[in-house]
Scaffold this active site. Sequence first.
Site, PDB file in Angstrom:
ATOM      1  N   ASP A   1       2.253  -9.728  11.656  1.00 28.79           N
ATOM      2  CA  ASP A   1       2.619  -8.786  10.577  1.00 28.79           C
ATOM      3  C   ASP A   1       1.581  -8.608   9.454  1.00 28.79           C
ATOM      4  O   ASP A   1       1.944  -8.625   8.265  1.00 28.79           O
ATOM      5  CB  ASP A   1       3.967  -9.209   9.947  1.00 28.79           C
ATOM      6  CG  ASP A   1       5.140  -9.156  10.930  1.00 28.79           C
ATOM      7  OD1 ASP A   1       4.919  -8.807  12.100  1.00 28.79           O
ATOM      8  OD2 ASP A   1       6.260  -9.478  10.520  1.00 28.79           O
TER       9      ASP A   1
ATOM     10  N   LYS B   1       8.822  -5.220  16.305  1.00 27.62           N
ATOM     11  CA  LYS B   1      10.096  -5.950  16.173  1.00 27.62           C
ATOM     12  C   LYS B   1      10.831  -5.456  14.937  1.00 27.62           C
ATOM     13  O   LYS B   1      10.223  -4.911  14.022  1.00 27.62           O
ATOM     14  CB  LYS B   1       9.821  -7.451  16.090  1.00 27.62           C
ATOM     15  CG  LYS B   1       8.945  -7.815  14.904  1.00 27.62           C
ATOM     16  CD  LYS B   1       8.586  -9.276  14.885  1.00 27.62           C
ATOM     17  CE  LYS B   1       7.750  -9.623  13.680  1.00 27.62           C
ATOM     18  NZ  LYS B   1       8.417  -9.359  12.393  1.00 27.62           N
TER      19      LYS B   1
ATOM     20  N   CYS C   1       8.365 -14.727   9.167  1.00 30.02           N
ATOM     21  CA  CYS C   1       8.013 -14.308  10.522  1.00 30.02           C
ATOM     22  C   CYS C   1       7.075 -15.281  11.227  1.00 30.02           C
ATOM     23  O   CYS C   1       7.210 -15.501  12.439  1.00 30.02           O
ATOM     24  CB  CYS C   1       7.458 -12.891  10.497  1.00 30.02           C
ATOM     25  SG  CYS C   1       8.760 -11.708  10.054  1.00 30.02           S
TER      26      CYS C   1
HETATM   27  C1  VGL Z   1       8.918 -10.507   7.091  1.00 26.72           C
HETATM   28  C2  VGL Z   1      10.680 -10.403   5.631  1.00 26.72           C
HETATM   29  C3  VGL Z   1      11.119  -9.243   6.206  1.00 26.72           C
HETATM   30  C4  VGL Z   1       7.695 -11.235   7.548  1.00 26.72           C
HETATM   31  C5  VGL Z   1       9.352  -9.339   7.693  1.00 26.72           C
HETATM   32  O1  VGL Z   1       6.813 -10.612   8.185  1.00 26.72           O
HETATM   33  O2  VGL Z   1       7.602 -12.454   7.275  1.00 26.72           O
HETATM   34  N1  VGL Z   1       9.590 -11.032   6.073  1.00 26.72           N
HETATM   35  N2  VGL Z   1      10.444  -8.716   7.238  1.00 26.72           N
END
Ligand code: VGL
Length: 198
Positions: free
Chosen positions: A9, A107, A152
């Site tokens: 991410d 995702k 994540c």
């Molecule tokens: C994430 C919160 C919501 C992350 C993704 O990538 O850690 N955290 N969505």
Amino acid sequence: MTHALLVIDVQNDFCPAGALAVEGADQIVAGISALMDSFVSVILTQDWHPAGHSSFATSHAGKSPYDMIEMPYGPQVLWPEHCVQGSEGAAFHAGLNVTRADLIIRKGFNPAIDSYSAFFENDHSTATGLDGYLRSRGITDLTLVGLATDFCVAYSAVDAAALGFSVTLRQELCRAIDLNGSLAKAVEDMRSAGVHLT
Ligand code: VGL
Ligand code: ZN
């Protein structure tokens, strides 16, 4: 033994000026791109939510970002709207070498279930398909880097270890949200799952 780099991410919304900014996130991007040269395979994940996703505080009347709610699959943190499909916030940071990616796994696209882990949605049972992809390619070892350490990245690392992969986390190439002690808990969870933390 085949070793892949799993980059979690590294998207604009998790970087400073993003909707869910993680402190220092932009400091790890160049290092992650450089690290790709040491791996035969590079896989990226991309948080990819439809508008109105159930993890957004704005989808729940009277709730604010970082409130907790009870979902059918368990407790869920509510987040600011982030990584909406096709938005600039959902795009990878411009400094990330996306050219090296063999696979980009998206995702969080299921409107009713959040998905922190690269392997399973937050119900811990709906698979993303990454496990099968890695096994089909004979990948046994994973190094994880990216955002956010305590959500994540940690969920992905714990699931990967439970699925039998040998997992290393490069902590200096991760940054955390650290919500109510979530970083310390994530580190402990990863240690007990057998994740090797550098
Ligand atoms: C994430 C919160 C919501 C992350 C993704 O990538 O850690 N955290 N969505
Ligand atoms: Zn998200």
